[in-house]
Design an enzyme around this catalytic site. Sequence first.
Site, PDB file in Angstrom:
ATOM      1  N   SER A  99      14.108   8.065  -4.171  1.00  0.00           N
ATOM      2  CA  SER A  99      14.568   8.221  -5.551  1.00  0.00           C
ATOM      3  C   SER A  99      14.196   7.335  -6.648  1.00  0.00           C
ATOM      4  O   SER A  99      13.422   6.540  -6.344  1.00  0.00           O
ATOM      5  CB  SER A  99      16.405   8.058  -5.308  1.00  0.00           C
ATOM      6  OG  SER A  99      16.444   6.648  -5.185  1.00  0.00           O
ATOM      7  N   LYS A 100      14.798   7.284  -7.781  1.00  0.00           N
ATOM      8  CA  LYS A 100      14.253   6.436  -8.771  1.00  0.00           C
ATOM      9  C   LYS A 100      14.399   4.862  -8.137  1.00  0.00           C
ATOM     10  O   LYS A 100      13.511   3.979  -8.718  1.00  0.00           O
ATOM     11  CB  LYS A 100      15.341   6.543 -10.176  1.00  0.00           C
ATOM     12  CG  LYS A 100      15.176   7.983 -10.694  1.00  0.00           C
ATOM     13  CD  LYS A 100      15.153   7.812 -12.185  1.00  0.00           C
ATOM     14  CE  LYS A 100      14.827   9.020 -12.828  1.00  0.00           C
ATOM     15  NZ  LYS A 100      15.777  10.196 -12.732  1.00  0.00           N
ATOM     16  N   ARG A 101      15.213   4.602  -7.544  1.00  0.00           N
ATOM     17  CA  ARG A 101      15.225   3.306  -6.830  1.00  0.00           C
ATOM     18  C   ARG A 101      13.826   2.829  -6.455  1.00  0.00           C
ATOM     19  O   ARG A 101      13.563   1.638  -6.282  1.00  0.00           O
ATOM     20  CB  ARG A 101      16.266   3.069  -5.728  1.00  0.00           C
ATOM     21  CG  ARG A 101      17.896   2.700  -6.339  1.00  0.00           C
ATOM     22  CD  ARG A 101      18.650   2.516  -4.935  1.00  0.00           C
ATOM     23  NE  ARG A 101      18.532   3.736  -3.847  1.00  0.00           N
ATOM     24  CZ  ARG A 101      17.924   3.463  -2.629  1.00  0.00           C
ATOM     25  NH1 ARG A 101      17.615   2.454  -2.217  1.00  0.00           N
ATOM     26  NH2 ARG A 101      17.746   4.470  -1.912  1.00  0.00           N
ATOM     27  N   HIS A 102      13.172   3.785  -5.805  1.00  0.00           N
ATOM     28  CA  HIS A 102      11.684   3.523  -5.058  1.00  0.00           C
ATOM     29  C   HIS A 102      10.710   3.289  -6.218  1.00  0.00           C
ATOM     30  O   HIS A 102       9.598   3.379  -5.741  1.00  0.00           O
ATOM     31  CB  HIS A 102      11.715   4.426  -4.135  1.00  0.00           C
ATOM     32  CG  HIS A 102      12.617   4.546  -2.902  1.00  0.00           C
ATOM     33  ND1 HIS A 102      13.662   5.374  -3.028  1.00  0.00           N
ATOM     34  CD2 HIS A 102      12.758   3.397  -1.797  1.00  0.00           C
ATOM     35  CE1 HIS A 102      14.249   5.182  -1.942  1.00  0.00           C
ATOM     36  NE2 HIS A 102      13.870   4.343  -1.238  1.00  0.00           N
ATOM     37  N   GLY A 103      10.984   3.719  -7.268  1.00  0.00           N
ATOM     38  CA  GLY A 103      10.103   3.517  -8.281  1.00  0.00           C
ATOM     39  C   GLY A 103       9.717   4.842  -8.988  1.00  0.00           C
ATOM     40  O   GLY A 103      10.630   5.701  -9.166  1.00  0.00           O
TER      41      GLY A 103
END
Length: 486
Positions: free
Chosen positions: A253-257
Amino acid sequence: MSKVKVRFAPSPTGPLHIGGARSALFNYLFAAHEGGEFVLRIEDTDLERSRLEYETEIIESLKWLGIKWTEGMEIGGENAPYRQTERLDIYKEYAEKLLQNGQAYYCFCSEEELENERWAMMEKGEMPRYSGKCRHLSQAEIDSKKAQGMKPTLRFRVPSHNVYVVDDLVRGKVSFESKNEGDFIIMKSDGLPTYNFAVVIDDVLMGITHVIRAEEHLSNTPRQLMIYDALNLKRPEFAHISLIMGSDRQKMSKRHGATSLIQYREMGYLPEALFNFLALLGWSPEGEKEILSHQEIIEAFNLERVAKSPAVFDLDKLNWLNQQYIRSKSISELESILQPFIENTPFAESIKRLDEQGLSILIESLRDRITSLSDVGEQAGIFFLEPSYEGEALDVLAGDSARQVLEKFQASLPFFHDASEIKQFMKTLTKELGLKPKDVFMPVRCALTGSSHGPDLAHLLLVWGREESLRRVKKCLDFISNRDNG
Ligand code: GLU
């Protein structure tokens, strides 16, 4: 086996994500390996979330990645149109068939009623699903509700005790019991089909033989199988490919970049590197080789070697691959793909002023030092920033012989044309000074750049030319004099 035909059917509700790109790629690879066809269809029946700009961006991303389709968006084909909102009459016709033979029925329940029903079921600890309230409306009731202006949806009448089995090419046999499914909507009250209905009609009409898509659609498969069976349509093969996870084993997800393909392009990843990387995300060829050309991947690709377990997105691996692809570029290729990234650096003007040799030496030097194209700003700085003397450089310049080395360098630097002349000069200088090479190279490097490490010295000098090189040495000697006198 009949000729393979696959499709990628994105919903234009956002940019093309890594996961979508990987699904598109696996379809492309499978079709290319089998000498089959590949359709690009746009599933835009969610009017609220679909946007034309996303459609454009998805198509641009696919092209950038190097995925080619043989039928569909932009190129057309015998099953046009390929945008679902332009195919509404077709879905209507099939919905009508289901209505006629009693496998679908009108439902007049309002959103509010359905919501209340769901709550009531959850309170009883049951799985919320449609109660079947409108299953048995008489024609008179239907006519009367319609006459009142109520707009019905069309629901599929789910058989009560069937078991649906799919022999998934990646996951093996998976079975679903129809008793777990409530009657689901196939046509919304605004006349638009739902995904599960439209996807079946299109896949059949377009002659799709293999549906290769993300695992998250496995749960939609029973509904789709019901429609195939109800309309007596031949099912395609299914292959559901695993989720992509971040290095923490959580769903990517966006958390991972960055998650969209365009972001990777903007960050300076090469399409070849991503193509190679995505192909290895859940698939592996035989053998150890990791850098594979498009052709090698196509030749080796098959669904048997697609992993059941989730694929982990390893950014270090992508960086490594990107670096390898950058290093395999010729200077002139790299120069042209670096251009837009150079424009974004503060050195764009200085780089424009370089002569042909200076520019190609700069590119050659960068080629060994950048991991992604956007590193150019950071890595080119040493060529164009004014040196300042701090930290380690200051220590080196405080050494006993630094001043002597720089004075001799200044006095004897010849006109030079290539790296070998500079190397020869440095060798002679070292010999004449009677010092260890390190004690000559380090002060020169620190004087010229303000840093104790960096690109090849000859590269630096060639990019600057003699005059600029001498200006830098003089600057450093002035600095040393001021320090010694101060
Ligand atoms: N429109 C669906 C999506 O974007 C396609 C799913 C499928 O391939 O069946 O997820």
